[in-house]
Design a protein around this motif. Structure first.
Motif, PDB file in Angstrom:
ATOM      1  N   UNK A   9       0.827  -1.205   0.000  1.00 38.45           N
ATOM      2  CA  UNK A   9       0.000   0.000   0.000  1.00 38.45           C
ATOM      3  C   UNK A   9       0.865   1.260   0.000  1.00 38.45           C
ATOM      4  N   UNK A  10       1.963   1.239   0.758  1.00 38.25           N
ATOM      5  CA  UNK A  10       2.871   2.382   0.770  1.00 38.25           C
ATOM      6  C   UNK A  10       3.504   2.588  -0.597  1.00 38.25           C
ATOM      7  N   UNK A  11       3.832   1.501  -1.279  1.00 35.58           N
ATOM      8  CA  UNK A  11       4.423   1.604  -2.617  1.00 35.58           C
ATOM      9  C   UNK A  11       3.428   2.196  -3.613  1.00 35.58           C
ATOM     10  N   UNK A  12       2.146   1.858  -3.467  1.00 33.81           N
ATOM     11  CA  UNK A  12       1.126   2.434  -4.348  1.00 33.81           C
ATOM     12  C   UNK A  12       1.023   3.946  -4.130  1.00 33.81           C
ATOM     13  N   UNK A  13       1.042   4.346  -2.871  1.00 32.60           N
ATOM     14  CA  UNK A  13       0.983   5.781  -2.563  1.00 32.60           C
ATOM     15  C   UNK A  13       2.221   6.484  -3.111  1.00 32.60           C
ATOM     16  N   UNK A  14       3.389   5.889  -2.936  1.00 30.81           N
ATOM     17  CA  UNK A  14       4.632   6.483  -3.448  1.00 30.81           C
ATOM     18  C   UNK A  14       4.588   6.591  -4.970  1.00 30.81           C
ATOM     19  N   UNK A  15       4.047   5.578  -5.636  1.00 28.83           N
ATOM     20  CA  UNK A  15       3.952   5.615  -7.098  1.00 28.83           C
ATOM     21  C   UNK A  15       2.988   6.706  -7.549  1.00 28.83           C
ATOM     22  N   UNK A  16       1.902   6.896  -6.828  1.00 34.62           N
ATOM     23  CA  UNK A  16       0.945   7.948  -7.184  1.00 34.62           C
ATOM     24  C   UNK A  16       1.583   9.326  -7.072  1.00 34.62           C
ATOM     25  N   UNK A  17       2.289   9.546  -5.985  1.00 37.27           N
ATOM     26  CA  UNK A  17       2.944  10.837  -5.801  1.00 37.27           C
ATOM     27  C   UNK A  17       4.081  11.039  -6.795  1.00 37.27           C
ATOM     28  N   UNK A  18       4.892  10.007  -6.970  1.00 43.13           N
ATOM     29  CA  UNK A  18       6.022  10.113  -7.891  1.00 43.13           C
ATOM     30  C   UNK A  18       5.547  10.289  -9.331  1.00 43.13           C
ATOM     31  N   UNK A  19       4.465   9.622  -9.712  1.00 46.91           N
ATOM     32  CA  UNK A  19       3.954   9.756 -11.070  1.00 46.91           C
ATOM     33  C   UNK A  19       3.492  11.168 -11.371  1.00 46.91           C
ATOM     34  N   UNK A  20       2.790  11.785 -10.423  1.00 39.43           N
ATOM     35  CA  UNK A  20       2.323  13.159 -10.622  1.00 39.43           C
ATOM     36  C   UNK A  20       3.498  14.133 -10.674  1.00 39.43           C
ATOM     37  N   UNK A  21       4.432  13.990  -9.762  1.00 39.84           N
ATOM     38  CA  UNK A  21       5.599  14.876  -9.735  1.00 39.84           C
ATOM     39  C   UNK A  21       6.450  14.681 -10.988  1.00 39.84           C
ATOM     40  N   UNK A 130      -0.189   2.789   5.958  1.00 34.98           N
ATOM     41  CA  UNK A 130      -1.471   3.190   5.373  1.00 34.98           C
ATOM     42  C   UNK A 130      -2.407   1.995   5.188  1.00 34.98           C
ATOM     43  N   UNK A 131      -3.686   2.285   5.204  1.00 34.70           N
ATOM     44  CA  UNK A 131      -4.685   1.261   4.913  1.00 34.70           C
ATOM     45  C   UNK A 131      -5.069   1.323   3.442  1.00 34.70           C
ATOM     46  N   UNK A 132      -5.944   0.408   3.043  1.00 33.61           N
ATOM     47  CA  UNK A 132      -6.391   0.399   1.649  1.00 33.61           C
ATOM     48  C   UNK A 132      -7.124   1.672   1.254  1.00 33.61           C
ATOM     49  N   UNK A 133      -7.948   2.269   2.136  1.00 30.65           N
ATOM     50  CA  UNK A 133      -8.592   3.519   1.720  1.00 30.65           C
ATOM     51  C   UNK A 133      -7.583   4.609   1.362  1.00 30.65           C
ATOM     52  N   UNK A 134      -6.510   4.714   2.131  1.00 28.06           N
ATOM     53  CA  UNK A 134      -5.486   5.725   1.826  1.00 28.06           C
ATOM     54  C   UNK A 134      -4.776   5.411   0.511  1.00 28.06           C
ATOM     55  N   UNK A 135      -4.499   4.138   0.274  1.00 26.31           N
ATOM     56  CA  UNK A 135      -3.828   3.757  -0.970  1.00 26.31           C
ATOM     57  C   UNK A 135      -4.713   4.042  -2.179  1.00 26.31           C
ATOM     58  N   UNK A 136      -5.991   3.742  -2.055  1.00 26.79           N
ATOM     59  CA  UNK A 136      -6.907   4.000  -3.166  1.00 26.79           C
ATOM     60  C   UNK A 136      -7.151   5.488  -3.369  1.00 26.79           C
ATOM     61  N   UNK A 137      -7.207   6.240  -2.275  1.00 23.48           N
ATOM     62  CA  UNK A 137      -7.363   7.695  -2.389  1.00 23.48           C
ATOM     63  C   UNK A 137      -6.141   8.326  -3.045  1.00 23.48           C
ATOM     64  N   UNK A 138      -4.973   7.757  -2.834  1.00 25.85           N
ATOM     65  CA  UNK A 138      -3.763   8.327  -3.425  1.00 25.85           C
ATOM     66  C   UNK A 138      -3.787   8.255  -4.948  1.00 25.85           C
ATOM     67  N   UNK A 139      -4.562   7.315  -5.491  1.00 28.21           N
ATOM     68  CA  UNK A 139      -4.683   7.226  -6.946  1.00 28.21           C
ATOM     69  C   UNK A 139      -5.404   8.434  -7.527  1.00 28.21           C
ATOM     70  N   UNK A 140      -6.080   9.197  -6.670  1.00 30.63           N
ATOM     71  CA  UNK A 140      -6.741  10.418  -7.128  1.00 30.63           C
ATOM     72  C   UNK A 140      -5.742  11.537  -7.398  1.00 30.63           C
ATOM     73  N   UNK A 141      -4.548  11.466  -6.828  1.00 22.93           N
ATOM     74  CA  UNK A 141      -3.558  12.532  -7.025  1.00 22.93           C
ATOM     75  C   UNK A 141      -3.208  12.700  -8.503  1.00 22.93           C
ATOM     76  N   UNK A 142      -2.786  11.635  -9.209  1.00 25.47           N
ATOM     77  CA  UNK A 142      -2.507  11.821 -10.639  1.00 25.47           C
ATOM     78  C   UNK A 142      -3.752  12.218 -11.430  1.00 25.47           C
ATOM     79  N   UNK A 143      -4.910  11.691 -11.044  1.00 27.07           N
ATOM     80  CA  UNK A 143      -6.141  12.048 -11.747  1.00 27.07           C
ATOM     81  C   UNK A 143      -6.460  13.531 -11.562  1.00 27.07           C
ATOM     82  N   UNK A 144      -6.277  14.052 -10.362  1.00 29.27           N
ATOM     83  CA  UNK A 144      -6.534  15.471 -10.107  1.00 29.27           C
ATOM     84  C   UNK A 144      -5.518  16.356 -10.819  1.00 29.27           C
ATOM     85  N   UNK A 145      -4.277  15.931 -10.886  1.00 32.14           N
ATOM     86  CA  UNK A 145      -3.267  16.697 -11.632  1.00 32.14           C
ATOM     87  C   UNK A 145      -3.656  16.733 -13.106  1.00 32.14           C
TER      88      UNK A 145
END
Length: 170
Positions: A9-21, A130-145
């Motif tokens: 889950x942490x890796x998914x969040x990191x990928x979401x942030x890194x992808x947007x940046x 992080x839990x699954x809700x946080x990991x899934x919410x992090x996928x919104x970062x690239x979508x919002x960008x």
């Protein structure tokens, strides 16, 4: 023993942030991948806002689908290899080198994306698991960008169509 689910889950969040940046930085450094660097500030801004969504559409799925497993493998190998060194700095250094090596699959862009993911992951280690809700919410970062930059592109095109839009509404 580490929690494999929390790590994933942490890796998914990191990928979401890194992808947007990554997409924004690539848009700043290479606003027009097929031509010359824009000569005017307006041309730069136009090229930047047009290319960031394109970079994001193509890079984020690769970062998520290839980068997350590669990052998990890099961390696993780094933990194993660093045991022989018995130094606290060995594991992060080996992990960073392995992230960069795995990023070489896509040459310089892959290395940059892998290192951004590595940095994001290291910063996220300081947070609670992080839990699954946080990991899934992090996928919104690239979508919002993506939506933000597409909104800017739309707003730039709107003035020419504005009178027709008003007539359609009235």
């Amino acid at each position: 023993m580490t929690d494999a689910g929390g790590l994933f889950r942490r890796k998914i969040i990191a990928a979401s942030l890194a992808g947007a940046v990554f997409a924004v930085l690539l848009g700043l450094l290479t606003p027009d991948p097929f031509g010359e660097f824009p000569a005017t500030p307006g041309g730069f801004l136009n090229a930047f806002t047009l290319t960031v969504p394109i970079y994001l559409m193509y890079s984020f799925p690769v970062i998520l689908l290839v980068g997350v497993p590669a990052s998990l493998l890099a961390d696993f190998l780094a933990a194993r290899l660093s045991r022989g060194f018995r130094k606290p700095w060995a594991e992060p250094v080996i992990s960073g080198v392995l992230h960069a090596a795995f990023g070489l699959v896509a040459l310089g862009y892959g290395v940059a994306a892998a290192l951004l993911g590595f940095i994001a992951d290291r910063l996220l280690r300081k947070k609670p698991k992080p839990g699954w809700p946080a990991a899934l919410k992090s996928l919104a970062v690239p979508a919002l960008v993506w939506l933000f930059f597409m909104f800017i592109v739309y707003m730039k095109e709107l003035p020419g169509d504005f009178p027709a839009l008003l007539q359609a509404i009235l």
